[in-house]
Design a protein around this motif. Sequence first.
Motif, mmCIF file in Angstrom:
data_model
loop_
_atom_site.group_PDB
_atom_site.id
_atom_site.type_symbol
_atom_site.label_atom_id
_atom_site.label_comp_id
_atom_site.label_asym_id
_atom_site.label_seq_id
_atom_site.Cartn_x
_atom_site.Cartn_y
_atom_site.Cartn_z
ATOM 1 N N CYS A 197 -2.872 5.399 1.040
ATOM 2 C CA CYS A 197 -2.683 3.941 1.049
ATOM 3 C C CYS A 197 -3.141 3.382 -0.296
ATOM 4 C CB CYS A 197 -3.484 3.304 2.184
ATOM 5 S SG CYS A 197 -3.141 1.525 2.303
ATOM 6 N N LEU B 206 -3.870 0.093 -0.668
ATOM 7 C CA LEU B 206 -4.790 -1.020 -0.436
ATOM 8 C C LEU B 206 -6.185 -0.480 -0.086
ATOM 9 C CD1 LEU B 206 -2.666 -3.597 1.616
ATOM 10 C CD2 LEU B 206 -3.218 -3.634 -0.808
ATOM 11 N N ARG B 207 -7.138 -1.381 -0.144
ATOM 12 C CA ARG B 207 -8.515 -1.042 0.266
ATOM 13 C C ARG B 207 -9.064 -2.196 1.098
ATOM 14 N NH1 ARG B 207 -6.873 3.063 -0.777
ATOM 15 N NH2 ARG B 207 -7.571 4.680 -2.211
ATOM 16 N N CYS B 208 -8.427 -2.446 2.221
ATOM 17 C CA CYS B 208 -8.838 -3.567 3.061
ATOM 18 C C CYS B 208 -10.294 -3.363 3.491
ATOM 19 C CB CYS B 208 -7.959 -3.651 4.299
ATOM 20 S SG CYS B 208 -6.216 -3.791 3.888
ATOM 21 N N CYS C 109 -10.707 -2.070 6.960
ATOM 22 C CA CYS C 109 -9.912 -0.889 7.341
ATOM 23 C C CYS C 109 -10.726 0.041 8.243
ATOM 24 C CB CYS C 109 -9.481 -0.133 6.089
ATOM 25 S SG CYS C 109 -8.496 1.315 6.474
ATOM 26 N N THR D 150 -7.630 7.774 5.736
ATOM 27 C CA THR D 150 -6.192 7.904 5.430
ATOM 28 C C THR D 150 -5.885 7.428 4.004
ATOM 29 O OG1 THR D 150 -5.622 5.670 6.208
ATOM 30 C CG2 THR D 150 -5.530 7.433 7.844
ATOM 31 N N TRP D 151 -6.877 6.977 3.250
ATOM 32 C CA TRP D 151 -6.622 6.391 1.935
ATOM 33 C C TRP D 151 -6.126 7.401 0.886
ATOM 34 C CZ3 TRP D 151 -11.792 3.154 1.351
ATOM 35 C CH2 TRP D 151 -11.713 2.029 2.161
ATOM 36 N N GLY E 44 -0.659 4.245 9.411
ATOM 37 C CA GLY E 44 -1.390 5.039 8.429
ATOM 38 C C GLY E 44 -2.808 4.542 8.242
ATOM 39 N N GLY E 45 -3.142 4.551 6.914
ATOM 40 C CA GLY E 45 -2.366 4.738 5.700
ATOM 41 C C GLY E 45 -1.205 3.745 5.587
ATOM 42 N N SER F 205 1.786 -2.746 5.779
ATOM 43 C CA SER F 205 1.201 -3.911 5.104
ATOM 44 C C SER F 205 2.266 -4.608 4.268
ATOM 45 C CB SER F 205 0.064 -3.456 4.189
ATOM 46 O OG SER F 205 0.610 -2.727 3.098
ATOM 47 N N LYS G 99 -2.537 -9.753 5.882
ATOM 48 C CA LYS G 99 -4.012 -9.642 5.842
ATOM 49 C C LYS G 99 -4.664 -10.991 5.560
ATOM 50 C CE LYS G 99 -3.346 -5.087 5.680
ATOM 51 N NZ LYS G 99 -3.629 -4.215 6.812
HETATM 52 S S1 SF4 Z 1 -4.674 1.786 5.938
HETATM 53 FE FE1 SF4 Z 1 -4.077 -0.308 6.513
HETATM 54 S S2 SF4 Z 1 -6.008 -1.386 6.862
HETATM 55 FE FE2 SF4 Z 1 -6.481 0.499 5.736
HETATM 56 S S3 SF4 Z 1 -6.507 -0.078 3.573
HETATM 57 FE FE3 SF4 Z 1 -4.437 0.626 4.022
HETATM 58 S S4 SF4 Z 1 -3.297 -1.209 4.623
HETATM 59 FE FE4 SF4 Z 1 -5.468 -1.701 4.704
#
Ligand code: SF4
Length: 239
Positions: free
Chosen positions: A28, A30-32, A35, A40-41, A74-75, A103, A130
């Motif tokens: 992924c 993003l770094r929400c 999360c 899964t990052w 995911g991810g 996302s 988000k």
């Molecule tokens: S897996 Fe989903 S919640 Fe987690 S960082 Fe990625 S987009 Fe954001």
Amino acid sequence: MLGKIHSFESLGTVDGPGVRFVVFFQGCVLRCKYCHNPDTWAFNIGAKYTAEDIIKRLLRNKEFYETGGITATGGEPMCQIDFLTELFSLAKKNKIHTCLDTSGIMFDKVNRDKIDALLEVCDLVMLDIKHIDEGEHIKLTGMSNKAVLDFARYLNEKQRKMRIRYVLVPTITDKEDDLTELGKFLKDFTNIEKIEVLPYHTLGKVKYENLGIKYPLENIPEATSDMAKKALELIKANM
Ligand code: SF4
């Protein structure tokens, strides 16, 4: 083609309609901060599967999924859009309902033909918005929400079925002004099947500890289902 997969859940009931075979994609961008799947990052790990491998797994218990189907989550599944499209194409050939939980962040980073090819074989998109405010979205996830909102508009333009998901995080995504703005943004959409406001929880915290990552929302309390219900009412009141 091989896809990098984090894991599977064979009886998913919260990721789309009915009972679903849920495929967690690895990787992924993003770094929400909220999360709950930080494992899964990373893009450089994950087991490799072909689309055939995955559909075979699903078909072993096909009767479970008669009211549901397959969900990619995911991810961020759209980071592996070619594989995702292949997987969903094969699912459609087997008459399996396909749902993408995304996302939307990859919308402006992927060739539009690839997006269109994916949407051809995708029955439902669950789009996670988000934060409606761009600055706050950057603070919360690390990236702008422009691609996300553009993807929502594009899905409407193409009249692709969409569900909106929004995580209610106390002090971060629960401000009345932002919920009002979100409602106004969604007002003219005609492709929305459902809006879900999910209360923020801390179940993912232990994963951060296991990965040796500092938990970003240490002092933020969980949201209650009542708070989520009220937020949904406010969003809808502005639509
Ligand atoms: S897996 Fe989903 S919640 Fe987690 S960082 Fe990625 S987009 Fe954001």
